[in-house]
Motif scaffolding. Structure first.
Motif, PDB file in Angstrom:
ATOM      1  N   VAL A   6      -0.283  35.890 -18.780  1.00  0.00           N
ATOM      2  CA  VAL A   6       0.663  36.221 -17.715  1.00  0.00           C
ATOM      3  C   VAL A   6       0.656  37.718 -17.477  1.00  0.00           C
ATOM      4  O   VAL A   6       0.870  38.505 -18.414  1.00  0.00           O
ATOM      5  CB  VAL A   6       2.089  35.758 -18.065  1.00  0.00           C
ATOM      6  N   ASN A   7       0.415  38.096 -16.257  1.00  0.00           N
ATOM      7  CA  ASN A   7       0.410  39.508 -15.855  1.00  0.00           C
ATOM      8  C   ASN A   7      -0.467  40.341 -16.790  1.00  0.00           C
ATOM      9  O   ASN A   7      -0.107  41.453 -17.177  1.00  0.00           O
ATOM     10  CB  ASN A   7       1.845  40.055 -15.796  1.00  0.00           C
ATOM     11  N   ALA A   9      -1.336  39.846 -19.939  1.00  0.00           N
ATOM     12  CA  ALA A   9      -1.108  39.770 -21.386  1.00  0.00           C
ATOM     13  C   ALA A   9      -1.217  38.322 -21.850  1.00  0.00           C
ATOM     14  O   ALA A   9      -0.856  37.393 -21.130  1.00  0.00           O
ATOM     15  CB  ALA A   9       0.261  40.323 -21.737  1.00  0.00           C
ATOM     16  N   MET A  31      11.072  36.009 -17.454  1.00  0.00           N
ATOM     17  CA  MET A  31      10.652  36.550 -16.148  1.00  0.00           C
ATOM     18  C   MET A  31      11.423  35.819 -15.055  1.00  0.00           C
ATOM     19  O   MET A  31      10.946  34.843 -14.471  1.00  0.00           O
ATOM     20  CB  MET A  31       9.148  36.354 -15.975  1.00  0.00           C
TER      21      MET A  31
ATOM     22  N   VAL B  18       7.733  41.696 -21.625  1.00  0.00           N
ATOM     23  CA  VAL B  18       6.481  40.970 -21.730  1.00  0.00           C
ATOM     24  C   VAL B  18       5.417  41.588 -20.852  1.00  0.00           C
ATOM     25  O   VAL B  18       5.578  42.680 -20.337  1.00  0.00           O
ATOM     26  CB  VAL B  18       6.671  39.489 -21.354  1.00  0.00           C
ATOM     27  N   ALA B  19       4.363  40.852 -20.700  1.00  0.00           N
ATOM     28  CA  ALA B  19       3.207  41.279 -19.935  1.00  0.00           C
ATOM     29  C   ALA B  19       3.611  41.985 -18.659  1.00  0.00           C
ATOM     30  O   ALA B  19       4.560  41.612 -18.003  1.00  0.00           O
ATOM     31  CB  ALA B  19       2.381  40.051 -19.591  1.00  0.00           C
ATOM     32  N   GLY B  20       2.865  43.000 -18.317  1.00  0.00           N
ATOM     33  CA  GLY B  20       3.207  43.748 -17.122  1.00  0.00           C
ATOM     34  C   GLY B  20       4.226  44.824 -17.444  1.00  0.00           C
ATOM     35  O   GLY B  20       4.560  45.656 -16.611  1.00  0.00           O
ATOM     36  N   MET B  22       7.307  44.710 -17.743  1.00  0.00           N
ATOM     37  CA  MET B  22       8.602  44.640 -17.066  1.00  0.00           C
ATOM     38  C   MET B  22       9.709  44.346 -18.059  1.00  0.00           C
ATOM     39  O   MET B  22       9.679  43.368 -18.779  1.00  0.00           O
ATOM     40  CB  MET B  22       8.594  43.507 -16.045  1.00  0.00           C
ATOM     41  N   LEU B  24      13.634  43.539 -17.888  1.00  0.00           N
ATOM     42  CA  LEU B  24      14.666  43.240 -16.918  1.00  0.00           C
ATOM     43  C   LEU B  24      15.997  43.576 -17.561  1.00  0.00           C
ATOM     44  O   LEU B  24      16.513  42.812 -18.364  1.00  0.00           O
ATOM     45  CB  LEU B  24      14.583  41.755 -16.592  1.00  0.00           C
TER      46      LEU B  24
END
Lengths: 152, 737
Positions: A6-7, A9, A31, B18-20, B22, B24
């Motif tokens: 995801v994105n 990773a 997310m 997580v990934a990216g 980001m 929140l």
């Protein structure tokens, strides 16, 4: 333990394999930019990219996604909201309540990747997402603006 | 059972990073102490000049917003009103929601929190502007005291205070702490509208950035430490209740923590994740006691409505002048038609949700709501605690449209569930199926219209019998007047041309003889306020029938209306504006086959539309363009007004063309967006909006225009093919004459 990409990773996910990808993203991975609206692939609020294809994540189970498949969510579309679609959306003040907009943006981004210069008919066909506030005209205008196909 | 650990005043709710990359994160105020203590702490962090204005040392202006943002732009509009009087730098303006509990503790300093009836701006413009003006004067007074000069010599502009003679200047941020200690001025003079610099400008919305990145947190996205998730089912037959359930069947399912009753009528599963809760709820054997309505249906109720069209029982006269019945009796030409509109669901895209944390001495609820104070009352009642032991933390709504204001059922449910899990935050989220089954539906009505014409084609009498459901009877019985529901007559109520703002829903037409009455017929389906409310069907009935009368009189539909609008210059102005821009009377091009008009006054605003349509040889409708005009008196943000016009057309046309809630075996037949189809982008006509605020009064924006699109389209269909559609929705009907 399932693995998802995801994105960019690789992530471990502990959830039943029948869990829709939407709820894995929202509840296991935190997310929440990907939204729940209907659960039956009608509204498009849950749209993500799987290997570049706009996909309604409520209708995809965790077990059906392969670890190597590349999932991109709104959180990973750009590092800072700078995707041309996001910039056009901001510039034209497209959202109202905003709830459907992340799905709209993901669908629009996939459309532009496929068809960099979309016609009105292309947009009509690709953008079947539901918006109850009624932002459709500005969605269309913002896609044209991002693509450089605005009519003057 | 897990105990929630929550820091005293604020905590950071953080999703997994997580990934990216980001994360929140967002701050959620949590009131461990009294609301007043919370407010005092907030004031210490940044000086509160008054209830409406907080100015931080870095010059950031925080405008407090009591009404709710649900997409309609009220947040930005209200901030514009405050900023105008404050004379602050617009680029430094941010907003925050005070809580209803804080307001209660401060003698309702923020007034009404209700966000419905297109009232967000028009019923608070005066006191929020005064809030901005008072803060400005306090800043000037603080500077005057510090500089030893008269306050009257100090200029306030663009967040800077200056004294010309001495050359002294200070930013608002530097003077805010001193200003917060100044006695508020007693007499406040508001600016002349001609001097407005921010009001009336299409400034960008303040809430867009997070909505394009996914960072915007809606109620459904909340995550509190230790939180569990709940899915709920209420008895699908309205008026029924829970008979029994076999929770042993699902208690061992993954993640399930509890299966609980919700009042007498519902059941919820609480689990680690919502998906687990929903999965277990779907597997839970439930027996409903369906009660007295289990055989009710839309078809059966239609018989009741038809009886109401000719009955003398439970009939209330809403508007009358002259003797319409006698005039009809003696008319040269008599025209009669029966129309109907079905139930509609709000179907906000973000389903109903609320997150509640209950302990024996307090209760907190985080939720999207159109009325924070109504949410507080519902929470306190369900919590069985006084209101000052409870509070509501509002989050932006993923759509409201009337569903989350008068109806706080989702808050009540969340608190009832949380009360059975003390100390644990529980987030309740409805499935879309639950949302379709448990709406508060736009009421079902029929109408019989009769018109009389003289031999010159002039209208001599207009009579409308409405038969159908009353919202107030069910929702606000205290609003009934001797049994009559006055809201049923929105758009056709009595008007006083001498006092154009006296009745915000007065008819624009000068009918020579008029009788409008309502046979109240209430099905078991719970009604609700649905964007535009009763003006939706009234506009369809009246504006369609006006066209039928014009056709019978062989008079142009624009000319026929103008004859009846003699003493309504503002209504004439919006109608003439759409007729001119839409090319009324001129040749049709680009495949357009028919044009239709509508003009309505509601929520204090004048609106008109001209629609252009075509009907294919296979009978498929295409709405090409709608030209719309609205005069809301003062217009705060023209771009937002245009967006409300466009958006309301989607909501209104979706209902008129496609959507319909029907009842079979006492329950709603439609289950999701496959069987209840909103308008999609591909069906969306081009909309050209003329925003023409003529000033002098404050009309509504969010709802008034919704009503003109459907009748304009229906009139255009009739103009195109000769086919008059009288039963809504249009779907599946033969559009050929």
């Amino acid at each position: 333990m399932a693995k998802l990409t995801v994105n960019g990773a690789t992530l471990d996910v502990a959830a039943d394999e029948n869990t829709p990808l939407l709820w894995v993203l929202r509840e296991q991975l935190g997310m929440t930019g990907t939204k729940y609206g209907c659960g039956i692939a009608q509204c498009g609020a849950c749209t993500v990219h799987i290997d570049g294809v706009a996909t309604r994540s409520c209708a995809v189970t965790l077990g059906s996604v392969k670890p190597e498949q590349k999932i991109v969510t709104i959180e990973g579309l750009s590092p800072d909201g700078s995707h041309p679609i996001q910039k056009a959306w901001l510039e034209m003040d497209v959202p109202q309540c905003g709830y459907c907009q992340t799905g709209m943006i993901m669908a629009a981004a996939a459309l532009l990747k496929d068809k960099p210069k979309p016609t009105d008919a292309d947009i009509d066909e690709a953008m079947s997402n539901i918006c109850r506030c009624g932002t459709y005209l500005r969605v269309k205008a913002a896609i044209h603006a991002a693509a450089g196909t605005s009519k003057t | 059972m897990t105990k929630a650990t929550v820091s005293r005043r604020t905590f950071l709710a953080t999703s997994a990073a997580v990934a990216g990359g980001m994360t929140l994160g967002f701050h959620v105020p949590f009131l461990a102490g009294s609301a007043a203590a919370e407010s005092a702490e907030s004031a210490a962090a940044a000086p509160e000049i008054n209830a409406w204005v907080v100015i931080k040392p870095d010059d950031t202006v925080v405008v407090r917003i009591a009404r709710s943002e649900m997409g309609q732009g009220t947040l930005t509009g209200l901030a514009q009103l405050v900023a105008e009087e404050l004379e602050c730098d617009w680029s430094k303006v941010t907003t925050e929601y005070p809580t209803p509990g804080q307001s209660l503790a401060r003698n309702r300093v923020w007034g009404d929190f209700g966000t419905g009836g297109s009232r967000g701006i028009r019923t608070s413009h005066d006191y929020v502007r005064k809030g901005g003006a008072a803060a400005r004067e306090m800043l000037k007074a603080a500077a005057a005291a510090e500089w030893g000069v008269p306050a009257s010599e100090i200029m306030a502009a663009n967040s800077v205070l200056s004294h010309k003679a001495s050359g002294k200047t200070a930013t608002y941020g530097a003077m805010a702490a001193a200003a917060s200690k100044i006695e508020p001025p007693k007499d406040i003079k508001l600016k002349d509208p001609k001097d407005w610099k921010i009001i009336g400008k299409s400034v960008p919305r303040l809430d867009t950035a997070d909505k394009v990145t996914g960072k915007q947190v809606y109620g459904i996205d909340l995550k509190l430490p230790g939180m569990l998730n709940a899915a709920v089912k209420e008895c699908p037959v309205f008026g029924g209740k829970l008979a029994s359930m076999d929770d042993a069947k699902v208690k061992a399912m993954p993640g399930v923590k509890a299966v609980v009753k919700v009042g007498e009528t519902g059941v919820a599963v609480v689990a680690d994740t919502w998906w687990q809760a929903k999965t277990a709820l779907d597997a839970l054997p439930i027996v409903w006691d369906e009660g007295p309505n289990k055989s009710a249906s839309t078809a059966k109720f239609a018989e009741v409505l038809r009886e109401g069209l000719i009955s003398d029982k439970d009939v209330f006269v809403g508007n009358k002048n002259g003797d319409a019945l006698a005039a009809i009796e003696s008319a040269a030409v008599k025209v009669e038609a029966i129309y109907s509109t079905p139930h509609q669901n709000h179907a906000t895209l973000e389903p109903m949700n609320a997150t509640a944390l209950w302990t024996a001495d307090k209760c907190r609820v985080w939720c999207p709501t159109q009325n924070g104070e109504a949410s507080l009352a519902a929470a306190a009642s369900a919590a069985e605690l006084p209101q000052d032991k409870c509070d509501i933390i509002k989050v932006h709504l993923g759509g409201g449209f009337g569903r989350r204001g008068a109806f706080q059922d989702y808050v009540t449910q969340a608190v009832r569930i949380a009360k059975q899990m003390p100390g644990v935050p529980v987030k309740l989220v409805w499935s879309r199926e639950e949302d379709m089954a448990q709406g508060r539906y736009h009421p079902v009505t029929m109408a019989k219209l009769t018109g009389a014409l003289d031999d010159k084609g002039n209208l001599t009498a207009f009579r409308m019998r409405i038969s159908g459901q009353s919202i107030l009877k069910s929702v606000r019985p205290e609003g009934l007047v001797n049994g009559m529901d006055p809201a049923v007559f929105q758009g056709i109520a009595k008007d006083d041309p001498e006092k154009p703002t006296a009745n915000e829903h007065g008819t624009v037409y000068a009918f020579p003889n008029l009788l409008v009455d309502h046979a109240m017929r209430n099905p078991h389906v719970p009604p609700g306020f649905w964007r535009g409310v009763n003006v939706n069907q009234i506009a369809i009935y009246v504006e369609s029938f006006i066209d039928e009368l014009a056709a019978a009189a062989k008079v142009d539909a624009l000319e026929f209306r103008r004859r009846l609008l003699g003493n309504q210059p503002k209504a004439r102005a919006v109608l003439d504006a759409v007729a001119e821009k839409g090319g009324w009377g001129k040749p049709m091009t680009d495949g357009v086959m028919g044009r239709g008009l509508a003009v309505v006054r509601s929520y204090g605003s004048y609106t008109a539309a001209l629609a252009e349509v075509s009907v294919s040889t296979k009978g498929k409708l295409k709405v090409h363009r709608i030209v719309a005009a609205t005069d809301p008196g003062y217009g705060v943000n023209p771009q937002q007004i245009a967006m409300q016009v466009e958006g309301s057309f989607v909501y209104g046309l979706g209902a008129a063309l496609n959507q319909e809630i029907t009842i079979k075996d006492g329950r709603v037949e439609q289950t999701n967006f496959d069987t209840y189809q909103p308008l999609r982008l591909a069906e969306m006509p081009k909309v050209e909006t003329i925003v023409m605020p003529s000033g002098g009064w404050w009309g509504g924006v969010g709802e008034p225009t919704i009503a003109v699109a459907p009748p304009a389209v229906l009139n255009a269909i009739a103009n195109a093919t000769g086919k008059r559609i009288r039963q809504l929705p249009v779907k599946d009907q033969n559009l050929k004459a």
